[in-house]
Structures are given as structure tokens and as C-alpha cells.
Motif scaffolding. Structure first.
Motif, PDB file in Angstrom:
ATOM      1  N   UNK A  91       0.832  -1.211   0.000  1.00  0.00           N
ATOM      2  CA  UNK A  91       0.000   0.000   0.000  1.00  0.00           C
ATOM      3  C   UNK A  91       0.865   1.259   0.000  1.00  0.00           C
ATOM      4  N   UNK A  92       2.018   1.196   0.670  1.00  0.00           N
ATOM      5  CA  UNK A  92       2.928   2.346   0.689  1.00  0.00           C
ATOM      6  C   UNK A  92       3.532   2.585  -0.690  1.00  0.00           C
ATOM      7  N   UNK A  93       3.819   1.517  -1.402  1.00  0.00           N
ATOM      8  CA  UNK A  93       4.380   1.655  -2.747  1.00  0.00           C
ATOM      9  C   UNK A  93       3.362   2.282  -3.696  1.00  0.00           C
ATOM     10  N   UNK A  94       2.085   2.020  -3.475  1.00  0.00           N
ATOM     11  CA  UNK A  94       1.052   2.572  -4.356  1.00  0.00           C
ATOM     12  C   UNK A  94       0.891   4.076  -4.205  1.00  0.00           C
ATOM     13  N   UNK A  95       1.053   4.603  -3.001  1.00  0.00           N
ATOM     14  CA  UNK A  95       0.841   6.042  -2.806  1.00  0.00           C
ATOM     15  C   UNK A  95       2.115   6.847  -2.994  1.00  0.00           C
ATOM     16  N   UNK A  96       3.259   6.222  -3.119  1.00  0.00           N
ATOM     17  CA  UNK A  96       4.524   6.941  -3.244  1.00  0.00           C
ATOM     18  C   UNK A  96       4.613   7.824  -4.499  1.00  0.00           C
TER      19      UNK A  96
END
Length: 144
Positions: free
Chosen positions: A8-13
Motif C-alpha cells: 500500500x505504501x508503494x502505491x501512494x509513493x
């Protein structure tokens, strides 16, 4: 980003990176008094248009991740939070681009009284061109 699942963190980066670059660029434009107002409005429009693709990817991938996490994990609240955050960002930034920037702010920046066209003087020609000099035979004919 720090405490949540890595996927999920990779998606919003990408969205956060574009937002940081937009903040830096708009800060540079505010400090520069020689910058034309049209450039000042085109920067947020350009960044917002570019951001739409990363927000769509974030939203669709968060939806897929939430569906798969609901089947495997007993408490998938991180995934639901990520999905809600991605949907909210998509709606808010889409309204910002199409409802606010293009319809409300751009006409103010295009107004000739608020941002007049700067006076530009050229010291030379932008595209060199040949100017034919009159030949002596044509100048004598004109005299007759």
C-alpha cells in the motif's frame, strides 16, 4: 506509509513524489517576480493532469489489494483505509483540476487587465531571412 503494509505504501509513493515536486516548483514561481502569470497557473494544471494517472493506478490497485486481503487476513483495516484514502484523493484532485483550476482560476490568469502581455523587444530576427537588394538595373527603370 511507515506503519502500513508495504504494497500500500508503494502505491501512494508516486502521488506523494509528484506533490512534493509541485510544492517546490510553485515555491520557486512565487519567489520569482519576473515569471508571467500564465506560467504560474500552468504549473499546477500540468502537475494535476500528470497526477491523475498515478491516482487512478493507486485507486484500482488498492481495490484489488483490499479484495485479496479481505479473503486472507482477518483484520484488513489497513487495506480499507488505503482504499478510502485513494478514492478520496482521486475525487479531491479531480475536482481540483477540472472544477477549480480550469474553470475558476484559469480565466483570472488569462484576463489581460490582471496579467498584461509583457513588452518584448527583439534585438535580432528569430528566424534569419534573406532580403533581396534591388539591382541597379531595376532602380534605373523605376526612375524612368
Amino acid at each position: 506509509i511507515v506503519m502500513g503494509p508495504r504494497n500500500m505504501a508503494v502505491l501512494c509513493a508516486p502521488h506523494l513524489f509528484v506533490l512534493c515536486m509541485q510544492i517546490i516548483m510553485e515555491g520557486l514561481l512565487v519567489m520569482n517576480e519576473n515569471c508571467h502569470d500564465l506560467v504560474r497557473i500552468l504549473v499546477p494544471i500540468g502537475y494535476s493532469a500528470y497526477r491523475e494517472r498515478s491516482l487512478m493506478v493507486w485507486c484500482t490497485e488498492a481495490f484489488v489489494a483490499t479484495e485479496s486481503a479481505a479473503e486472507m487476513i482477518q483484520e484488513p483495516w489497513w487495506y480499507w483505509w488505503g482504499l478510502a484514502l485513494s478514492v478520496f484523493n482521486l475525487v479531491a484532485w479531480t475536482y481540483n483540476l477540472f472544477g477549480f483550476l480550469l474553470l475558476r482560476m484559469t480565466p483570472n490568469f488569462i484576463d489581460r487587465q490582471r496579467s498584461p502581455t509583457p513588452e518584448v523587444s527583439w534585438k535580432g530576427q528569430l528566424i534569419p531571412c534573406l532580403v533581396a537588394k534591388p539591382s541597379p538595373s531595376t532602380s534605373t527603370r523605376e526612375k524612368l
